[in-house]
Design an enzyme around this catalytic site. Sequence first.
Site, PDB file in Angstrom:
ATOM      1  N   LEU A  64       2.284  66.216 107.689  1.00 51.20           N
ATOM      2  CA  LEU A  64       2.776  67.026 106.450  1.00 51.20           C
ATOM      3  C   LEU A  64       2.187  68.357 106.249  1.00 51.20           C
ATOM      4  CD1 LEU A  64       1.941  63.767 104.285  1.00 51.20           C
ATOM      5  CD2 LEU A  64       4.229  64.573 105.343  1.00 51.20           C
ATOM      6  N   GLU A 115       2.646  71.925 103.497  1.00 55.10           N
ATOM      7  CA  GLU A 115       2.666  72.344 102.233  1.00 55.10           C
ATOM      8  C   GLU A 115       3.936  72.278 101.800  1.00 55.10           C
ATOM      9  OE1 GLU A 115       0.416  72.937 100.019  1.00 55.10           O
ATOM     10  OE2 GLU A 115       1.726  73.473  98.421  1.00 55.10           O
ATOM     11  N   GLY A 116       5.145  72.255 102.465  1.00 55.54           N
ATOM     12  CA  GLY A 116       6.668  71.964 102.182  1.00 55.54           C
ATOM     13  C   GLY A 116       6.689  70.401 101.766  1.00 55.54           C
ATOM     14  N   HIS A 117       6.179  69.562 102.447  1.00 55.48           N
ATOM     15  CA  HIS A 117       6.065  68.329 101.866  1.00 55.48           C
ATOM     16  C   HIS A 117       5.625  67.968 100.767  1.00 55.48           C
ATOM     17  CE1 HIS A 117       6.190  67.599 106.499  1.00 55.48           C
ATOM     18  NE2 HIS A 117       7.487  66.997 106.106  1.00 55.48           N
ATOM     19  N   GLN A 133      17.582  58.748 114.662  1.00 56.76           N
ATOM     20  CA  GLN A 133      17.993  60.037 114.495  1.00 56.76           C
ATOM     21  C   GLN A 133      17.741  61.105 115.616  1.00 56.76           C
ATOM     22  OE1 GLN A 133      15.843  60.657 110.698  1.00 56.76           O
ATOM     23  NE2 GLN A 133      15.436  62.448 111.480  1.00 56.76           N
ATOM     24  N   GLY A 183      14.432  68.333 100.832  1.00 55.62           N
ATOM     25  CA  GLY A 183      14.108  69.779 101.113  1.00 55.62           C
ATOM     26  C   GLY A 183      15.268  70.585 101.364  1.00 55.62           C
ATOM     27  N   ASP A 221      16.461  71.525 105.069  1.00 53.70           N
ATOM     28  CA  ASP A 221      17.336  70.687 105.790  1.00 53.70           C
ATOM     29  C   ASP A 221      18.666  70.375 104.938  1.00 53.70           C
ATOM     30  OD1 ASP A 221      15.618  69.568 108.235  1.00 53.70           O
ATOM     31  OD2 ASP A 221      14.409  69.413 106.311  1.00 53.70           O
ATOM     32  N   VAL A 237      10.124  75.892 101.325  1.00 53.12           N
ATOM     33  CA  VAL A 237       8.910  76.629 101.412  1.00 53.12           C
ATOM     34  C   VAL A 237       8.346  77.274 102.501  1.00 53.12           C
ATOM     35  CG1 VAL A 237       6.336  75.917 100.866  1.00 53.12           C
ATOM     36  CG2 VAL A 237       8.009  74.530  99.830  1.00 53.12           C
ATOM     37  N   SER A 297       7.223  70.861 110.824  1.00 51.06           N
ATOM     38  CA  SER A 297       6.178  70.183 111.526  1.00 51.06           C
ATOM     39  C   SER A 297       6.239  70.679 113.077  1.00 51.06           C
ATOM     40  CB  SER A 297       6.464  68.585 111.659  1.00 51.06           C
ATOM     41  OG  SER A 297       6.583  68.244 110.272  1.00 51.06           O
TER      42      SER A 297
HETATM   43  P1  AMP Z   1      10.698  65.849 107.697  1.00 52.42           P
HETATM   44  O1  AMP Z   1       9.242  65.191 107.844  1.00 52.42           O
HETATM   45  O2  AMP Z   1      10.749  66.882 108.592  1.00 52.42           O
HETATM   46  O3  AMP Z   1      11.638  64.787 108.047  1.00 52.42           O
HETATM   47  O4  AMP Z   1      10.747  66.402 106.367  1.00 52.42           O
HETATM   48  C1  AMP Z   1      10.757  65.304 105.253  1.00 52.42           C
HETATM   49  C2  AMP Z   1      11.647  66.293 104.024  1.00 52.42           C
HETATM   50  O5  AMP Z   1      10.636  67.428 103.755  1.00 52.42           O
HETATM   51  C3  AMP Z   1      12.591  66.517 104.011  1.00 52.42           C
HETATM   52  O6  AMP Z   1      13.530  66.437 102.730  1.00 52.42           O
HETATM   53  C4  AMP Z   1      12.659  67.915 104.660  1.00 52.42           C
HETATM   54  O7  AMP Z   1      13.918  68.879 104.194  1.00 52.42           O
HETATM   55  C5  AMP Z   1      11.551  68.437 103.483  1.00 52.42           C
HETATM   56  N1  AMP Z   1      10.854  69.549 104.327  1.00 52.42           N
HETATM   57  C6  AMP Z   1      10.520  69.882 105.305  1.00 52.42           C
HETATM   58  N2  AMP Z   1      10.158  71.261 105.601  1.00 52.42           N
HETATM   59  C7  AMP Z   1      10.196  71.839 104.402  1.00 52.42           C
HETATM   60  C8  AMP Z   1       9.960  72.973 103.799  1.00 52.42           C
HETATM   61  N3  AMP Z   1       9.478  73.841 104.760  1.00 52.42           N
HETATM   62  N4  AMP Z   1      10.380  73.328 102.328  1.00 52.42           N
HETATM   63  C9  AMP Z   1      10.993  72.375 101.746  1.00 52.42           C
HETATM   64  N5  AMP Z   1      11.132  71.239 102.163  1.00 52.42           N
HETATM   65  C10 AMP Z   1      10.846  70.669 103.609  1.00 52.42           C
END
Ligand code: AMP
Length: 286
Positions: free
Chosen positions: A32, A34-36, A60, A146, A149, A175, A185
């Site tokens: 995780l 800051e975006g998460h 996936q 987010g 994606d 973010v 990540s």
């Molecule tokens: P992930 O762990 O990469 O599958 O992402 C989990 C959720 O966090 C998804 O909805 C992503 O779109 C969102 N997410 C990942 N990175 C960012 C970011 N930089 N800004 C906003 N949301 C993000």
Amino acid sequence: MLVLENPIDAQTELSQLSQSELIVLVPTMGCLHEGHLQLVERAKQLGSRVVVSIFVNPLQFGPNEDFDRYPRTFHEDKTKLETAGVDFLFHPTAADLYPNGFSCSIEVGSLANRLCGHFRPGHFNGVATVCMKLFEITRAQVAVFGEKDFQQLQVIRNVVRDFNLPLAIVGHPTVRDTDGLALSSRNRFLSAQDREIAKRIPQTLFSVRKQSLENPDLTISQLLSEARAALAPLEIQYLEITDGPNMKTALPTSQVRHLEVPRIFLAVKLGNTRLIDNIALKEEAE
Ligand code: AMP
């Protein structure tokens, strides 16, 4: 924060919540950043109970992709979520979600074959299938995704519409780090040198937006060929301007001002690391 290790525990705990609670789900694959955590903050504003799932979904990932290499930092993630005030952390194993005999999955349709889907066959079917399971298990009324994606967000919106799922999908803006790179990540795989090169990704996207606003007569094809040049030496998988919720490719001869909801999307490879980004091309702030 209660850690729910498998679907049965999650269903048992969450079904005991009062009917008046509004459950908001934030699906993640962990590691995780800051975006998460901003999605979590958004989730806290939207409902009364926040469930974050951490699951690196094998369905996936393609056979030659980075499933094994995907960073897993569960203990740090757990601390971050506790500090953020999350109520439930759902952390199932692959065997829990895909037991022996598992055979049903969601076929997303044409949107799943474009952009990222073209380079990652089966990816969005895997995303849709796991999200459907997470929605069912948690019975969330809202789920936050987010815009980083963006194609995934649209795929999920389509799944919810097509299967009449009783939940609302909320998209949250991307973010970015101080250098503009979208938090991911996978950024931890970038060397300092890669990172310098990766800065070109947001710079190029924002420059396309600026140019299209300042020189509205530029065609899509002119904008994209300048962007391609600016991105060298990154290996571009795709670079496209699309329009509308189904993300149709814009005609090369058209102009951004003639599109309703234009966005620019790209995926690049930097060594073994694949990075994606996208922004809206009309005035809305990013
Ligand atoms: P992930 O762990 O990469 O599958 O992402 C989990 C959720 O966090 C998804 O909805 C992503 O779109 C969102 N997410 C990942 N990175 C960012 C970011 N930089 N800004 C906003 N949301 C993000």
